[in-house]
Scaffold this active site. Structure first.
Site, PDB file in Angstrom:
ATOM      1  N   ASN A 112       4.745  26.404  62.173  1.00  0.00           N
ATOM      2  CA  ASN A 112       4.224  27.598  61.916  1.00  0.00           C
ATOM      3  C   ASN A 112       4.427  28.814  63.256  1.00  0.00           C
ATOM      4  O   ASN A 112       4.309  28.359  64.446  1.00  0.00           O
ATOM      5  CB  ASN A 112       2.698  27.892  61.776  1.00  0.00           C
ATOM      6  N   LYS A 140      14.775  28.022  74.460  1.00  0.00           N
ATOM      7  CA  LYS A 140      14.359  26.479  74.915  1.00  0.00           C
ATOM      8  C   LYS A 140      14.049  25.596  74.042  1.00  0.00           C
ATOM      9  O   LYS A 140      13.230  26.068  73.327  1.00  0.00           O
ATOM     10  CB  LYS A 140      13.364  26.734  76.116  1.00  0.00           C
ATOM     11  N   ARG A 143      55.394  23.011  42.351  1.00  0.00           N
ATOM     12  CA  ARG A 143      54.043  22.047  42.128  1.00  0.00           C
ATOM     13  C   ARG A 143      54.328  20.700  41.955  1.00  0.00           C
ATOM     14  O   ARG A 143      53.789  19.796  42.196  1.00  0.00           O
ATOM     15  CB  ARG A 143      53.389  22.755  40.895  1.00  0.00           C
ATOM     16  N   HIS A 170      11.928  24.846  59.726  1.00  0.00           N
ATOM     17  CA  HIS A 170      11.566  23.330  60.071  1.00  0.00           C
ATOM     18  C   HIS A 170      12.675  22.577  60.708  1.00  0.00           C
ATOM     19  O   HIS A 170      13.646  23.174  60.732  1.00  0.00           O
ATOM     20  CB  HIS A 170      11.123  22.675  58.755  1.00  0.00           C
TER      21      HIS A 170
END
Length: 530
Positions: free
Chosen positions: A424, A281, A68, A530
């Site tokens: 929608n 599409k 480390r 959306h």
């Protein structure tokens, strides 16, 4: 900008990914560059017969604490941060025996890959690099004096620069390397912080970062005046970013978005259970179907909206076979994406030179948990992925008539598709295939009417006397706020409805469904998109 050519006399190399290391280090040694290295990198160089000093010789301290602590030392960071030709810096270097480091070559511990393979918490933590990012940031800040390489792909680029500039690098070159280096540590730290947020159950941390590595620069964005590129993150899943393009033109920005939408949709259908095809599409499905084989599924999907399917994107959930390939090339298609393709199918697709064929090697896990984000003016929105599946939902029959077994299967199918339709969303389905889709309308009634019109047009194209919506079922991505949308579906010929429920007027909608003789089920889960 001044060229400010600076020679490379000393390099510090500390790499986790040792791809190309020996050839690269040999090329540096041949150019009389002194090499300092660490741990496994040093052992690999010495084993290959390349002269290299261990970093402990430079610092006077051994590696400790399981590696480390090895480069976190003033003789390393001083050598990286010292500004050349600055009298105060040069005096400090001389006083403390700090030698300048002209080139830093570091690639980081494989934290992203460790997470991706499903390692446990402790192993992931151990693969968080500390010294690497610290050195990278130090060298990058001092780009006036230091070159920093964080990508194996840039080894050849650096050597070409040295050859072109007589063993030196230009300031513009060093700045470009620094920009990439800062971006690399930003992506690395973002991955760590997002992983840790998930581990502690923090869904909305105060700071959130995202990043990725560039797969390709695209010709342009959604429109020719917009610049664009395609980046990949380190998500452990099959997907578009991991797909191999077998043939065809370069993908466009819109191709990438549409193809991803198609793959996400078709991945909802388990290939062991059914063959499935989705035709997309403008990010919306225009036809989706499941059947005993891909050829039949494709024909049914195409029947749903053959006009919109022209120039579309086709996703399949099984290996593309020759018969299906022959059907697909009958009309113009932009992209085909599938887990694989037979040699005969590849040869058939190859007759259409511009048709892009992408093979993913598998399907994304539709239940996977990951973050999605989108930009808004001045910021971005982050949410968990919509990984709710209708198969996992407890469906509730709310009408006097329960759906038949056949109707229930179509209802589940339709709701599965509706999840991937812009809100929608209204989806008519029959016999495991969409027959009409209404997408992205401001009114759910309009979506329902458009879907019904699509079903009528598809029937007319197929030479049928009545709408494909007759005897179909219908899915809505969200509740019907009024009975009018549901009645529009009934008028089109639908016999059963699936929707989330939850409207203040649910009772009115249920009464209307009963009056029309419809069966209706509530899912309790909404799929706005959306």
């Amino acid at each position: 900008m001044s060229q400010k050519l600076l020679p490379i006399a000393r390099a510090l190399i500390s790499v986790s990914d040792k791809t190309g290391l020996i050839d690269f280090a040999s090329a540096l040694a041949a150019r009389n560059v002194e090499i300092v290295s660490t741990g496994g990198t040093h052992r690999a160089l010495v084993a290959a017969g390349i002269a290299a000093r261990d970093v402990s010789e430079l610092t006077g301290f051994p590696e400790m604490m399981d590696g480390r602590v090895k480069t976190l030392h003033p003789k390393v960071h001083g050598g990286l941060l010292a500004i050349r030709e600055n009298p105060e810096h040069e005096a400090a270097m001389l006083a403390h025996g700090i030698a300048p480091i002209d080139l830093l070559v570091v690639n980081l511990y494989p934290f992203e890959a460790t997470v991706a393979k499903g390692a446990d918490f402790d192993e992931c933590v151990e693969n968080i690099d500390i010294g690497g990012p610290a050195m990278i940031r130090a060298a990058s800040k001092n780009f006036d004096s230091v070159s920093v390489v964080v990508d194996v792909a840039d080894y050849a680029r650096l050597l070409a620069e040295l050859d072109a500039q007589g063993g030196k690098t230009r300031l513009a070159f060093r700045r470009a390397l620094a920009q990439k280096a800062f971006a690399r540590t930003a992506v690395y730290d973002s991955g760590i912080s997002n992983w840790l947020a998930a581990q502690i159950g923090e869904a909305a941390p105060d700071y959130r970062g995202f990043g990725g590595h560039k797969l390709e620069t695209l010709r342009y964005g959604e429109n020719p005046h917009q610049a664009a590129a395609f980046y990949a993150n380190e998500q452990p899943s099959f997907g578009l970013a991991t797909a191999k393009q077998i043939q065809g033109k370069q993908l466009s920005y819109n191709n990438v978005g549409d193809t991803d939408a198609a793959l996400e949709l078709v991945s909802e259908f388990e290939p062991a259970r059914t063959a499935a095809v989705a035709i997309i599409k403008h990010a919306n499905p225009c036809g989706v179907a499941q059947a005993a084989n891909l050829t039949e599924a494709y024909r049914l999907a195409l029947r749903s909206d053959p006009v919109s399917a022209f120039g579309g994107i086709i996703a399949l959930n099984r290996t593309l076979d020759a018969e299906t390939a022959r059907e697909i090339i009958k009309i113009f298609t932009e992209v085909i994406i599938a887990p694989d393709a037979s040699e005969e199918a590849r040869a058939i697709i190859a007759t259409k030179l511009n048709l892009r064929l992408l093979l993913t090697g598998g399907l994304p896990d539709p239940r996977r948990q990951e973050l999605t984000f989108r930009s808004v003016n001045g910021g971005f929105l982050v949410q968990g992925r919509d990984n709710a599946l209708v198969d996992d939902m407890e469906l509730k029959v709310v009408t006097k008539r329960a759906p038949s077994a056949a109707e229930l299967e179509d209802l589940k199918f339709a709701f599965r598709v509706a999840k991937h339709v812009k809100s929608n969303a209204i989806v008519y389905a029959k016999g495991g295939a969409t027959v009409g889709i209404g997408a992205g309308q401001m009114s759910r009634v309009d979506s329902s009417r458009i879907a019904a019109q699509k079903a009528l047009e598809a029937a007319q194209t197929a030479g049928l006397s009545e709408s494909l919506a007759k005897g179909s079922v219908v899915a809505s991505d969200a509740f019907f706020p009024f009975a009018d949308g549901l009645l529009a579906a009934a008028d089109a010929g639908a016999t059963a409805v699936i929707q989330p429920g939850g409207s203040l007027r649910d009772s009115e909608v249920i009464e209307a469904a009963d009056a029309a003789g419809l069966a209706m089920v509530f899912t309790g889960t909404r799929h706005f998109r959306h």
